[in-house]
Design a protein around this motif. Structure first.
Motif, short mmCIF file in Angstrom:
data_model
loop_
_atom_site.label_atom_id
_atom_site.label_comp_id
_atom_site.label_asym_id
_atom_site.label_seq_id
_atom_site.Cartn_x
_atom_site.Cartn_y
_atom_site.Cartn_z
N MET A 1 -8.83 -58.47 120.91
CA MET A 1 -9.18 -57.19 120.10
C MET A 1 -8.16 -56.48 119.73
SD MET A 1 -10.90 -53.76 121.02
CE MET A 1 -10.10 -52.38 120.98
N LYS A 2 -6.95 -56.49 120.67
CA LYS A 2 -5.85 -55.76 120.26
C LYS A 2 -5.15 -56.30 118.87
CE LYS A 2 -4.83 -55.24 125.14
NZ LYS A 2 -4.14 -55.62 126.09
N LEU A 3 -5.22 -57.61 118.69
CA LEU A 3 -4.54 -58.28 117.34
C LEU A 3 -5.31 -57.73 116.26
CD1 LEU A 3 -2.56 -60.20 116.09
CD2 LEU A 3 -4.35 -61.88 116.45
N TYR A 4 -6.88 -57.60 116.24
CA TYR A 4 -7.49 -57.28 115.35
C TYR A 4 -7.43 -55.92 114.68
CZ TYR A 4 -9.61 -61.74 115.99
OH TYR A 4 -9.83 -63.06 116.17
N VAL A 5 -7.21 -54.87 115.58
CA VAL A 5 -6.79 -53.59 115.45
C VAL A 5 -5.58 -53.45 114.49
CG1 VAL A 5 -6.27 -51.34 116.46
CG2 VAL A 5 -8.28 -52.73 117.30
N GLY A 6 -4.77 -53.96 115.23
CA GLY A 6 -3.42 -54.17 114.25
C GLY A 6 -3.20 -54.56 113.09
N LEU A 7 -4.15 -55.74 112.81
CA LEU A 7 -3.96 -56.33 111.56
C LEU A 7 -4.98 -55.78 110.54
CD1 LEU A 7 -4.47 -60.02 112.41
CD2 LEU A 7 -2.48 -58.97 111.57
N ASP A 8 -6.07 -54.92 110.92
CA ASP A 8 -7.14 -54.38 110.13
C ASP A 8 -6.33 -53.09 109.65
OD1 ASP A 8 -9.00 -56.44 110.20
OD2 ASP A 8 -10.16 -55.20 111.79
N ARG A 9 -5.81 -52.45 110.65
CA ARG A 9 -4.84 -51.15 110.34
C ARG A 9 -3.84 -51.41 109.23
NH1 ARG A 9 -0.13 -49.86 111.63
NH2 ARG A 9 0.43 -47.46 111.75
N LYS A 10 -3.01 -52.48 109.39
CA LYS A 10 -2.16 -52.99 108.46
C LYS A 10 -2.73 -53.23 106.84
CE LYS A 10 1.87 -56.08 108.03
NZ LYS A 10 2.70 -57.17 108.66
N LEU A 11 -3.93 -53.72 106.86
CA LEU A 11 -4.57 -54.25 105.71
C LEU A 11 -4.93 -52.93 105.20
CD1 LEU A 11 -6.03 -56.14 103.69
CD2 LEU A 11 -8.04 -55.66 105.23
N LEU A 12 -5.53 -51.88 105.83
CA LEU A 12 -5.90 -50.66 105.33
C LEU A 12 -4.89 -49.86 104.87
CD1 LEU A 12 -8.81 -49.52 107.38
CD2 LEU A 12 -8.82 -50.44 105.18
N LYS A 13 -3.74 -49.85 105.44
CA LYS A 13 -2.21 -49.20 104.97
C LYS A 13 -1.98 -49.62 103.76
CE LYS A 13 2.03 -47.28 106.55
NZ LYS A 13 2.87 -47.14 107.66
N ARG A 14 -1.88 -51.03 103.56
CA ARG A 14 -1.40 -51.74 102.45
C ARG A 14 -2.40 -51.27 101.13
NH1 ARG A 14 -0.73 -56.60 105.01
NH2 ARG A 14 -2.65 -57.28 104.03
N LYS A 15 -3.58 -51.24 101.53
CA LYS A 15 -4.66 -50.94 100.19
C LYS A 15 -4.38 -49.45 99.91
CE LYS A 15 -6.18 -55.08 100.02
NZ LYS A 15 -5.56 -55.80 99.08
N LEU A 16 -4.14 -48.53 100.89
CA LEU A 16 -3.95 -47.25 100.80
C LEU A 16 -2.63 -47.04 99.73
CD1 LEU A 16 -4.96 -44.35 101.60
CD2 LEU A 16 -3.25 -44.36 103.41
N ILE A 17 -1.44 -47.60 100.07
CA ILE A 17 -0.37 -47.68 99.49
C ILE A 17 -0.69 -48.16 98.04
CG2 ILE A 17 2.05 -48.51 99.02
CD1 ILE A 17 2.25 -48.23 102.32
#
Length: 126
Positions: A1-17
């Motif tokens: 679960m920890k890995l997915y939180v980090g990856l999903d967060r990173k994806l959203l940050k990239r899309k936000l930028i």
């Protein structure tokens, strides 16, 4: 679960930028310059620039701002989850005592190395 939180967060940050840069570029094409603004005042600055612009252009940018807001809210939710995970993990808390290591770096390192005895030599962790 920890890995997915980090990856999903990173994806959203990239899309936000990506969406913020797209809005900036679209405004620039119409001669409207954003300047340096933070995430919190981004939407207000865009709306300020749209006050005297074409109504059709404003509707297009408003739609992009709605998408940006949804992505930003999702990103913030996942970031809070990540902070809670790190707060309850003794290894991550210990890693964060190192200067320059924050919650994201600590969790990334812990997930990446996860089981140190698995390697034969300590240098294999790198």
């Amino acid at each position: 679960m920890k890995l997915y939180v980090g990856l999903d967060r990173k994806l959203l940050k990239r899309k936000l930028i990506d969406i913020e840069n797209h809005i900036r570029g679209t405004l620039r094409a119409y001669g409207l310059l954003m300047g340096a603004v933070g995430r919190g005042s981004y939407e207000a600055r865009v709306r300020e620039l749209l006050e005297h612009s074409d109504p059709v252009f404003s509707v297009m940018i408003e739609a992009l701002l709605d998408v940006r807001r949804a992505i930003f809210e999702g990103y913030e939710r996942l970031h809070r989850v990540l902070l809670r995970v790190v707060q309850h993990d003794a290894v991550c808390r210990r890693l964060m005592t190192v200067p320059g290591v924050g919650p994201v770096a600590a969790l990334s390192f812990k997930v990446g190395v996860d089981d140190t005895p698995r390697g034969r030599q300590p240098r294999s962790a790198g």
